[in-house]
Design a protein around this motif. Structure first.
Motif, PDB file in Angstrom:
ATOM      1  N   MET A  87       0.989  -1.129  -0.109  1.00 32.61           N
ATOM      2  CA  MET A  87      -0.115   0.033   0.006  1.00 32.61           C
ATOM      3  C   MET A  87       0.999   1.340  -0.111  1.00 32.61           C
ATOM      4  SD  MET A  87      -3.142  -1.609   0.086  1.00 32.61           S
ATOM      5  CE  MET A  87      -4.202  -0.166   0.397  1.00 32.61           C
ATOM      6  N   GLY A  88       2.192   1.157   0.304  1.00 35.99           N
ATOM      7  CA  GLY A  88       3.028   2.114   0.183  1.00 35.99           C
ATOM      8  C   GLY A  88       2.987   3.004   1.295  1.00 35.99           C
ATOM      9  N   ALA A  89       2.663   2.485   2.496  1.00 40.72           N
ATOM     10  CA  ALA A  89       2.689   3.033   4.087  1.00 40.72           C
ATOM     11  C   ALA A  89       3.837   2.492   5.011  1.00 40.72           C
ATOM     12  CB  ALA A  89       1.480   2.633   4.473  1.00 40.72           C
ATOM     13  N   VAL A  90       3.887   3.173   6.050  1.00 43.07           N
ATOM     14  CA  VAL A  90       4.749   2.990   6.785  1.00 43.07           C
ATOM     15  C   VAL A  90       4.171   1.962   8.019  1.00 43.07           C
ATOM     16  CG1 VAL A  90       6.374   3.890   8.600  1.00 43.07           C
ATOM     17  CG2 VAL A  90       5.838   5.103   6.676  1.00 43.07           C
ATOM     18  N   PRO A  91       4.670   0.923   8.471  1.00 40.46           N
ATOM     19  CA  PRO A  91       4.124  -0.005   9.416  1.00 40.46           C
ATOM     20  C   PRO A  91       4.514   0.574  10.477  1.00 40.46           C
ATOM     21  CG  PRO A  91       6.110  -0.823   8.683  1.00 40.46           C
ATOM     22  CD  PRO A  91       5.919   0.160   7.626  1.00 40.46           C
ATOM     23  N   ARG A  92       3.624   0.643  11.725  1.00 42.53           N
ATOM     24  CA  ARG A  92       3.642   1.183  13.023  1.00 42.53           C
ATOM     25  C   ARG A  92       3.483   0.245  14.168  1.00 42.53           C
ATOM     26  NH1 ARG A  92       6.014   6.124  11.808  1.00 42.53           N
ATOM     27  NH2 ARG A  92       4.881   7.198  10.410  1.00 42.53           N
ATOM     28  N   TYR A  93       2.275  -0.374  14.379  1.00 44.48           N
ATOM     29  CA  TYR A  93       1.855  -1.197  15.328  1.00 44.48           C
ATOM     30  C   TYR A  93       1.295  -2.673  15.343  1.00 44.48           C
ATOM     31  CZ  TYR A  93       1.392   3.739  16.746  1.00 44.48           C
ATOM     32  OH  TYR A  93       1.490   5.055  16.886  1.00 44.48           O
ATOM     33  N   LEU A  94       1.896  -3.313  15.873  1.00 46.55           N
ATOM     34  CA  LEU A  94       1.341  -4.940  15.687  1.00 46.55           C
ATOM     35  C   LEU A  94       0.652  -5.443  17.044  1.00 46.55           C
ATOM     36  CD1 LEU A  94       2.121  -7.474  13.985  1.00 46.55           C
ATOM     37  CD2 LEU A  94       3.504  -7.960  15.803  1.00 46.55           C
ATOM     38  N   LEU A  95      -0.472  -6.318  16.535  1.00 45.75           N
ATOM     39  CA  LEU A  95      -1.348  -7.065  17.604  1.00 45.75           C
ATOM     40  C   LEU A  95      -1.380  -8.512  17.232  1.00 45.75           C
ATOM     41  CD1 LEU A  95      -3.040  -4.126  16.755  1.00 45.75           C
ATOM     42  CD2 LEU A  95      -4.140  -4.750  19.077  1.00 45.75           C
ATOM     43  N   GLY A 138      -4.074 -27.648  17.253  1.00 44.33           N
ATOM     44  CA  GLY A 138      -2.880 -27.025  16.643  1.00 44.33           C
ATOM     45  C   GLY A 138      -2.574 -25.551  17.011  1.00 44.33           C
ATOM     46  N   LEU A 139      -1.497 -24.949  16.225  1.00 43.71           N
ATOM     47  CA  LEU A 139      -1.470 -23.668  16.621  1.00 43.71           C
ATOM     48  C   LEU A 139      -1.995 -22.787  15.782  1.00 43.71           C
ATOM     49  CD1 LEU A 139       0.477 -21.656  18.225  1.00 43.71           C
ATOM     50  CD2 LEU A 139       2.483 -22.060  16.475  1.00 43.71           C
ATOM     51  N   PHE A 140      -2.553 -21.631  16.144  1.00 45.07           N
ATOM     52  CA  PHE A 140      -3.010 -20.616  15.288  1.00 45.07           C
ATOM     53  C   PHE A 140      -2.531 -19.361  15.867  1.00 45.07           C
ATOM     54  CE2 PHE A 140      -5.972 -24.064  15.420  1.00 45.07           C
ATOM     55  CZ  PHE A 140      -6.485 -24.152  13.981  1.00 45.07           C
ATOM     56  N   LEU A 141      -2.393 -18.484  14.668  1.00 43.28           N
ATOM     57  CA  LEU A 141      -1.812 -16.929  15.006  1.00 43.28           C
ATOM     58  C   LEU A 141      -2.631 -16.194  14.168  1.00 43.28           C
ATOM     59  CD1 LEU A 141       0.772 -18.900  14.430  1.00 43.28           C
ATOM     60  CD2 LEU A 141       2.175 -16.947  14.808  1.00 43.28           C
ATOM     61  N   SER A 142      -3.001 -14.872  14.804  1.00 41.08           N
ATOM     62  CA  SER A 142      -4.032 -14.131  14.285  1.00 41.08           C
ATOM     63  C   SER A 142      -3.126 -12.807  14.517  1.00 41.08           C
ATOM     64  CB  SER A 142      -5.169 -13.938  14.924  1.00 41.08           C
ATOM     65  OG  SER A 142      -5.822 -12.711  14.314  1.00 41.08           O
ATOM     66  N   ILE A 143      -2.545 -12.150  13.171  1.00 40.16           N
ATOM     67  CA  ILE A 143      -2.005 -10.911  13.236  1.00 40.16           C
ATOM     68  C   ILE A 143      -2.693  -9.852  12.710  1.00 40.16           C
ATOM     69  CG2 ILE A 143       0.139  -9.743  12.594  1.00 40.16           C
ATOM     70  CD1 ILE A 143       1.654 -12.651  12.856  1.00 40.16           C
ATOM     71  N   THR A 144      -2.641  -8.587  13.532  1.00 42.22           N
ATOM     72  CA  THR A 144      -3.148  -7.494  12.857  1.00 42.22           C
ATOM     73  C   THR A 144      -1.888  -6.471  12.767  1.00 42.22           C
ATOM     74  OG1 THR A 144      -5.316  -7.782  13.701  1.00 42.22           O
ATOM     75  CG2 THR A 144      -4.972  -5.567  13.353  1.00 42.22           C
ATOM     76  N   LEU A 145      -1.817  -5.657  11.739  1.00 42.27           N
ATOM     77  CA  LEU A 145      -0.744  -4.698  11.681  1.00 42.27           C
ATOM     78  C   LEU A 145      -1.290  -3.437  11.269  1.00 42.27           C
ATOM     79  CD1 LEU A 145       2.554  -4.372  11.761  1.00 42.27           C
ATOM     80  CD2 LEU A 145       2.402  -4.773   9.298  1.00 42.27           C
ATOM     81  N   VAL A 146      -1.009  -2.422  11.931  1.00 38.62           N
ATOM     82  CA  VAL A 146      -1.217  -1.097  11.537  1.00 38.62           C
ATOM     83  C   VAL A 146      -0.410  -0.230  11.151  1.00 38.62           C
ATOM     84  CG1 VAL A 146      -2.563   1.040  12.647  1.00 38.62           C
ATOM     85  CG2 VAL A 146      -3.002  -1.225  13.519  1.00 38.62           C
ATOM     86  N   GLY A 147      -0.605   0.721   9.819  1.00 41.23           N
ATOM     87  CA  GLY A 147       0.391   1.696   9.309  1.00 41.23           C
ATOM     88  C   GLY A 147      -0.289   2.827   9.233  1.00 41.23           C
ATOM     89  N   THR A 148       0.833   3.787   8.667  1.00 36.96           N
ATOM     90  CA  THR A 148       0.130   5.107   8.323  1.00 36.96           C
ATOM     91  C   THR A 148       0.901   5.607   7.022  1.00 36.96           C
ATOM     92  OG1 THR A 148       1.643   6.078   9.614  1.00 36.96           O
ATOM     93  CG2 THR A 148      -0.334   5.674  10.668  1.00 36.96           C
TER      94      THR A 148
END
Length: 347
Positions: A87-95, A138-148
């Motif tokens: 998207m051409g954005a700067v990654p900031r925060y991860l959940l 089994g193992l499950f990962l849910s990742i959310t990333l926020v950028g600006t």
């Protein structure tokens, strides 16, 4: 890693379109919702916010037998970082949220987080929250990333026009080759022992490209800030599939010159050693996390000059055509439809 059997009632992308049609609604400040690499929210400030999320399931996206906990975390972070890059954005925060089976040791969880944060530190991304749960499957990962972005500008999948050039960053097919090597260690070592042109350094390169890929964050910001690209997507499902996604959103066709697709010497050597075409890896292999983007021919010289100056590997591989042209590939003067060979859940 074994693929799941076909689901008798579900097709992944048809399901996504159906859910979007039934449940997606316009909301104040929503610039882009379902249908792109990340959602975009407009705030009162002169900035857009970007949100992307991934759900990774053991046995589908990774196999604990062929991947370390550290590499699973690293790749999970890079998958989301790559969406923000597209998207051409700067990654900031991860959940991150985890569903953890009883068989997984505490040490594995710490190693997984170390892999996550190793990837995030490369881009100054902060972990700001998440959740954990028990899992019986089994193992499950849910990742959310926020950028600006500081301005109101983004790279979307829509925007490509007939006549635009098609580019990719880096080399394609390395991750799939690396995965195959990890899944068949005996075969890979025997290839080296037989003194083929496939060397240990080739193997190390391909395995690392799979286990520790690179999100093209800087390249995405360069294309967005300079308004150089008309559309973009990251290569997570393979060139044949992701090009199709971009063309569908832009309502265009495409013609790809197979001989121009950038393939690493290591991938070529591995393909020769096992007797397959390296183009197969490039078309079907996902999780390279390179950028696929389109640009007006008027920007061609600027893109290529700036990429060389900045040390970015960018390769022109084709041309956007009218929608009625379809998605075609050309080699040795012959043109044929590009098959939809990349991975799709539920298929």
């Amino acid at each position: 890693m074994a693929r799941p059997q076909a689901h008798p009632h579900i097709q992944e992308f048809a399901l996504i379109r159906s859910l979007e049609g039934q449940f997606a609604r316009h909301a104040p400040g929503l610039v882009q919702g379902i249908g792109d690499d990340a959602a975009v929210i407009e705030t009162s400030a002169q900035a857009w916010w970007y949100f992307t999320t991934d759900l990774l399931a053991e046995g589908i996206h990774f196999d604990m037998k062929s991947a370390t906990s550290e590499s699973i975390g690293y790749r999970a972070a890079m998958a989301n970082l790559s969406d923000i890059a597209a998207m051409g954005a700067v990654p900031r925060y991860l959940l991150i949220s985890l569903a953890i089976p009883r068989t997984l040791k505490r040490s594995h969880i710490y190693k997984l987080y170390r892999g996550l944060m190793k990837a995030c530190r490369l881009y100054d991304v902060a972990l700001i929250g998440g959740d954990t749960s028990a899992s019986k499957a089994g193992l499950f990962l849910s990742i959310t990333l926020v950028g600006t972005t500081s301005g109101r500008r983004a790279l979307f999948r829509r925007g490509a026009k007939a006549g635009d050039d098609i580019y990719v960053s880096g080399t394609l097919g390395d991750s799939l080759a690396g995965l195959k090597l990890l899944m068949s260690r005996t075969t890979s070592y025997s290839l080296v022992r037989r003194k083929t042109k496939f060397s240990r350094s080739h193997r190390q390169f391909l395995v690392r490209r799979h286990s520790h890929p690179t999100a093209r964050v800087a390249e995405g910001q360069w294309l967005n800030d300079g308004q150089l690209a008309s559309a973009a997507i990251d290569l997570s499902d393979g060139l044949s599939g992701d090009l199709r996604h971009l063309c569908e959103e832009s309502r265009v066709g495409a013609e790809i010159e197979l001989d121009t697709i950038p393939i690493s010497p290591a991938c070529r050597a591995y393909a020769r050693a096992i007797g397959v075409s390296p183009i197969r890896f490039a078309l079907t292999g996902g999780e390279d996390y390179e950028l696929l983007f389109t640009a007006s021919p008027h920007n061609c010289e600027t893109i290529e000059q700036q990429a060389q100056t900045r040390g970015y590997r960018i390769t022109r591989i084709g041309t956007i055509r009218p929608q009625r042209f379809g998605i075609q590939m050309r080699s040795d003067g012959r043109t044929q439809p590009m098959p939809a060979t990349s991975y799709e859940h539920f298929r």
